[in-house]
Write a protein that holds these residues in place. Structure first.
Motif, PDB file in Angstrom:
ATOM      1  N   PHE A  44       0.675  -1.284  -0.085  1.00 12.12           N
ATOM      2  CA  PHE A  44      -0.391  -0.312   0.034  1.00 12.12           C
ATOM      3  C   PHE A  44       0.967   0.724   0.139  1.00 12.12           C
ATOM      4  O   PHE A  44       0.723   1.835  -0.288  1.00 12.12           O
ATOM      5  N   TYR A  45       2.297   0.896   0.785  1.00 12.67           N
ATOM      6  CA  TYR A  45       2.400   2.293   1.299  1.00 12.67           C
ATOM      7  C   TYR A  45       3.904   2.433  -0.651  1.00 12.67           C
ATOM      8  O   TYR A  45       4.468   3.487  -0.254  1.00 12.67           O
TER       9      TYR A  45
ATOM     10  N   ASP B  56       3.522   2.440  -5.437  1.00 12.28           N
ATOM     11  CA  ASP B  56       3.457   3.144  -5.844  1.00 12.28           C
ATOM     12  C   ASP B  56       3.667   1.908  -7.253  1.00 12.28           C
ATOM     13  O   ASP B  56       4.847   1.588  -7.987  1.00 12.28           O
TER      14      ASP B  56
ATOM     15  N   LEU C 194       5.981   5.839  -0.992  1.00 12.28           N
ATOM     16  CA  LEU C 194       4.074   7.543  -0.603  1.00 12.28           C
ATOM     17  C   LEU C 194       5.334   7.861  -0.633  1.00 12.28           C
ATOM     18  O   LEU C 194       5.819   8.480   0.520  1.00 12.28           O
TER      19      LEU C 194
ATOM     20  N   TYR D 140       4.525   9.831   3.040  1.00  9.75           N
ATOM     21  CA  TYR D 140       4.441   8.668   3.591  1.00  9.75           C
ATOM     22  C   TYR D 140       4.924   9.569   4.683  1.00  9.75           C
ATOM     23  O   TYR D 140       3.317   8.639   5.777  1.00  9.75           O
TER      24      TYR D 140
ATOM     25  N   PHE E 121       1.266  10.890   5.455  1.00  9.42           N
ATOM     26  CA  PHE E 121      -0.441   9.587   5.266  1.00  9.42           C
ATOM     27  C   PHE E 121       0.389   8.306   6.731  1.00  9.42           C
ATOM     28  O   PHE E 121      -0.874   8.128   7.566  1.00  9.42           O
TER      29      PHE E 121
ATOM     30  N   THR F  94       0.965  12.448  -4.578  1.00  8.09           N
ATOM     31  CA  THR F  94       0.902  11.112  -4.803  1.00  8.09           C
ATOM     32  C   THR F  94       0.456  10.921  -5.724  1.00  8.09           C
ATOM     33  O   THR F  94      -0.417  11.422  -6.833  1.00  8.09           O
TER      34      THR F  94
ATOM     35  N   TYR G 206      -3.638   6.320  -8.347  1.00  5.17           N
ATOM     36  CA  TYR G 206      -3.333   5.075  -7.002  1.00  5.17           C
ATOM     37  C   TYR G 206      -4.157   5.113  -6.019  1.00  5.17           C
ATOM     38  O   TYR G 206      -4.998   4.959  -5.143  1.00  5.17           O
ATOM     39  N   TYR G 207      -2.958   6.130  -5.357  1.00  6.79           N
ATOM     40  CA  TYR G 207      -2.776   6.422  -4.095  1.00  6.79           C
ATOM     41  C   TYR G 207      -4.649   7.733  -3.746  1.00  6.79           C
ATOM     42  O   TYR G 207      -4.423   7.738  -2.472  1.00  6.79           O
TER      43      TYR G 207
ATOM     44  N   LEU H  37      -7.188   5.245  -2.983  1.00  6.63           N
ATOM     45  CA  LEU H  37      -7.273   5.174  -2.373  1.00  6.63           C
ATOM     46  C   LEU H  37      -7.561   5.969  -0.787  1.00  6.63           C
ATOM     47  O   LEU H  37      -8.456   5.636   0.229  1.00  6.63           O
ATOM     48  N   LEU H  38      -7.046   6.659  -0.674  1.00  3.19           N
ATOM     49  CA  LEU H  38      -6.941   7.726   0.130  1.00  3.19           C
ATOM     50  C   LEU H  38      -8.681   8.536   0.796  1.00  3.19           C
ATOM     51  O   LEU H  38      -9.499   8.450   1.475  1.00  3.19           O
TER      52      LEU H  38
END
Length: 154
Positions: free
Chosen positions: A4-5, A7, A75, A78, A81, A116, A119-120, A123-124
């Motif tokens: 998850f962290y 790409d 990320l 990070y 996050f 980010t 994709y992230y 997710l966020l």
């Protein structure tokens, strides 16, 4: 290490480009490293988080430290996050639902900064929707309106 962290899609694309620049097929890499072509394909497509050992084996063939390369795709924000994620988890576990509103604002800032990948960001946004729904259900008791919002969002 959690995928998850990272790409993983961008990392996989760079691996594919390196492999092609060396004029190697996936089968060539698999034969020389004893990593299955299926595993290599999934790594290149960003579907799995490769083990350090796998990257070590591939590094010899790719003539690059792939574990170091992977860090490039971590990320970007990070620490921010991780801080907000931990805060949200702690508040959810402790039943401190009213205090989640501050975290929602911080999460929105991270999303709006755009540091980010797409994709992230998605997710966020899912995390944001989850936290907002918890607030609506527990604090505002207005989950019917939020339910209608969720249905229209998808």
């Amino acid at each position: 290490m959690d995928g998850f962290y990272y790409d993983l899609e961008a990392f996989g694309n760079e691996l594919r480009e390196i492999r092609k620049s060396l004029r190697l097929t996936q089968k060539d890499v698999a034969d020389q490293t004893l990593i299955s072509t299926d595993t290599l394909r999934r790594i290149e497509n960003g579907k799995v988080m490769p083990k350090h050992e796998t990257l070590d084996l591939m590094s010899v063939i790719f003539k690059r430290d792939l574990n170091e390369l992977l860090l490039k795709y971590r990320l970007k924000d990070y620490s921010s996050f991780y801080k907000i994620k931990t805060s949200i988890e702690d508040k959810l576990e402790g039943g401190e639902f009213e205090d989640l509103k501050k975290d929602v604002e911080e999460l929105k800032e991270i999303i709006n900064e755009g540091k980010t990948s797409l994709y992230y960001i998605r997710l966020l946004k899912q995390l944001l929707l989850l936290v907002e729904s918890v607030i609506e259900k527990t604090v505002n008791n207005d989950y019917r309106q939020r339910e209608q919002f969720f249905m229209s969002a998808f």
